[in-house]
Design a protein around this motif. Structure first.
Motif, PDB file in Angstrom:
ATOM      1  N   LYS A   1       0.923  -1.238   0.059  1.00 19.39           N
ATOM      2  CA  LYS A   1      -0.054   0.172   0.082  1.00 19.39           C
ATOM      3  C   LYS A   1       0.957   1.095  -0.192  1.00 19.39           C
ATOM      4  O   LYS A   1       1.745   1.197   0.796  1.00 19.39           O
ATOM      5  CB  LYS A   1      -0.728   0.062   1.110  1.00 19.39           C
ATOM      6  CG  LYS A   1      -1.672   1.298   1.266  1.00 19.39           C
ATOM      7  CD  LYS A   1      -2.421   1.067   2.609  1.00 19.39           C
ATOM      8  CE  LYS A   1      -2.934   2.631   2.990  1.00 19.39           C
ATOM      9  NZ  LYS A   1      -3.034   2.961   4.293  1.00 19.39           N
ATOM     10  N   LEU A   2       0.774   2.187  -0.927  1.00 21.97           N
ATOM     11  CA  LEU A   2       1.506   3.215  -0.911  1.00 21.97           C
ATOM     12  C   LEU A   2       0.713   4.687  -0.849  1.00 21.97           C
ATOM     13  O   LEU A   2      -0.459   4.862  -1.018  1.00 21.97           O
ATOM     14  CB  LEU A   2       1.977   3.470  -2.385  1.00 21.97           C
ATOM     15  CG  LEU A   2       2.821   2.374  -3.052  1.00 21.97           C
ATOM     16  CD1 LEU A   2       3.161   2.457  -4.398  1.00 21.97           C
ATOM     17  CD2 LEU A   2       4.055   2.076  -2.264  1.00 21.97           C
ATOM     18  N   ASP A   3       1.221   5.378   0.271  1.00 22.82           N
ATOM     19  CA  ASP A   3       0.524   6.601   0.563  1.00 22.82           C
ATOM     20  C   ASP A   3       1.258   7.592  -0.573  1.00 22.82           C
ATOM     21  O   ASP A   3       2.540   7.745  -0.589  1.00 22.82           O
ATOM     22  CB  ASP A   3       0.691   7.132   1.850  1.00 22.82           C
ATOM     23  CG  ASP A   3       0.264   6.148   2.808  1.00 22.82           C
ATOM     24  OD1 ASP A   3      -0.798   5.584   2.417  1.00 22.82           O
ATOM     25  OD2 ASP A   3       0.460   6.151   4.072  1.00 22.82           O
ATOM     26  N   VAL A   4       0.618   8.340  -1.361  1.00 24.87           N
ATOM     27  CA  VAL A   4       1.038   9.030  -2.609  1.00 24.87           C
ATOM     28  C   VAL A   4       0.658  10.782  -1.958  1.00 24.87           C
ATOM     29  O   VAL A   4      -0.542  11.069  -1.759  1.00 24.87           O
ATOM     30  CB  VAL A   4       0.366   9.045  -3.733  1.00 24.87           C
ATOM     31  CG1 VAL A   4       0.730  10.024  -4.830  1.00 24.87           C
ATOM     32  CG2 VAL A   4       0.564   7.516  -4.151  1.00 24.87           C
ATOM     33  N   ASP A   5       1.673  11.627  -2.089  1.00 28.18           N
ATOM     34  CA  ASP A   5       1.413  12.944  -1.605  1.00 28.18           C
ATOM     35  C   ASP A   5       0.660  13.887  -2.821  1.00 28.18           C
ATOM     36  O   ASP A   5       0.538  13.293  -3.773  1.00 28.18           O
ATOM     37  CB  ASP A   5       2.653  13.486  -1.121  1.00 28.18           C
ATOM     38  CG  ASP A   5       3.736  13.850  -2.021  1.00 28.18           C
ATOM     39  OD1 ASP A   5       3.557  13.647  -3.219  1.00 28.18           O
ATOM     40  OD2 ASP A   5       4.760  13.746  -1.481  1.00 28.18           O
ATOM     41  N   GLU A   6       0.555  15.099  -2.480  1.00 26.78           N
ATOM     42  CA  GLU A   6       0.171  16.036  -3.610  1.00 26.78           C
ATOM     43  C   GLU A   6       0.926  16.280  -4.746  1.00 26.78           C
ATOM     44  O   GLU A   6       0.494  16.500  -5.894  1.00 26.78           O
ATOM     45  CB  GLU A   6      -0.226  17.485  -2.693  1.00 26.78           C
ATOM     46  CG  GLU A   6      -1.148  17.181  -1.584  1.00 26.78           C
ATOM     47  CD  GLU A   6      -0.576  17.213  -0.296  1.00 26.78           C
ATOM     48  OE1 GLU A   6       0.819  17.077  -0.434  1.00 26.78           O
ATOM     49  OE2 GLU A   6      -1.042  16.984   0.780  1.00 26.78           O
ATOM     50  N   ARG A   7       2.263  15.708  -4.659  1.00 25.36           N
ATOM     51  CA  ARG A   7       3.214  16.061  -5.822  1.00 25.36           C
ATOM     52  C   ARG A   7       3.062  14.527  -6.641  1.00 25.36           C
ATOM     53  O   ARG A   7       3.655  14.623  -7.702  1.00 25.36           O
ATOM     54  CB  ARG A   7       4.505  16.314  -5.249  1.00 25.36           C
ATOM     55  CG  ARG A   7       4.651  17.781  -4.521  1.00 25.36           C
ATOM     56  CD  ARG A   7       5.804  17.780  -3.956  1.00 25.36           C
ATOM     57  NE  ARG A   7       6.087  16.859  -3.157  1.00 25.36           N
ATOM     58  CZ  ARG A   7       7.297  16.438  -2.406  1.00 25.36           C
ATOM     59  NH1 ARG A   7       8.376  17.137  -2.697  1.00 25.36           N
ATOM     60  NH2 ARG A   7       7.303  15.479  -1.342  1.00 25.36           N
TER      61      ARG A   7
END
Length: 161
Positions: free
Chosen positions: A98-104
């Protein structure tokens, strides 16, 4: 001297479904049908999921008209990425993260959700995903970039040859 066990003489075991002199064909057919049913259910479940396209783990954004983070992970792994220690020990397996992806659109955190059973392969998976994976950021209903989480498809570590 009396032998307790004679390998040439068939023995009757009342708990065994297969008995000497009886056909085991009905049991084989039942197991075969059960296997086909289970396989079909798995295929059906995979078709209904968005797993290969990196489905969002939170459905709230989707219901509000937001777009989830999108990315292609097929090209970021190569044979040179195989951990040397795992290669030496002959370790193989499939990892899902599971990957947490930021606003960038960059991976801010990686969590193993299905382990390969080998720590070196799991750690290499997260290390590579955090360093190389890039996504088109998720968007809220107004179009602003937001954080999101995605689950990767299974990443298979297999020794060839």
């Amino acid at each position: 001297m009396k032998r307790l066990y004679d390998p040439d003489k068939p023995r009757f075991n009342p708990r065994s479904p297969v008995q000497p002199g009886r056909s085991s064909a009905p049991y084989f057919i039942a197991v075969l049908i059960a296997g086909i049913v289970i396989w079909s259910l798995q295929q059906w479940a995979m078709e209904d999921s968005d797993l290969p396209s990196l489905r969002p783990t939170t459905e709230t954004n989707h219901r509000l008209g937001a777009a989830s983070a999108k990315g292609d992970l097929r090209t970021i792994f190569s044979a040179d990425d195989y951990p040397a220690a795992a290669w030496t020990r002959g370790e193989q397996g499939s990892v899902q993260a599971k990957l947490d992806v930021d606003e960038r659109g960059q991976v801010s955190r990686c969590t193993i959700v299905r382990s390969s059973g080998h720590e070196s392969l799991d750690e290499a998976t997260c290390r590579i995903l955090e360093a190389r994976a890039r996504f088109t950021p998720a968007r809220d209903a107004s179009g602003a970039a937001i954080e999101d989480s995605v689950v990767t498809p299974p990443i298979v570590w297999r020794l060839e040859g």
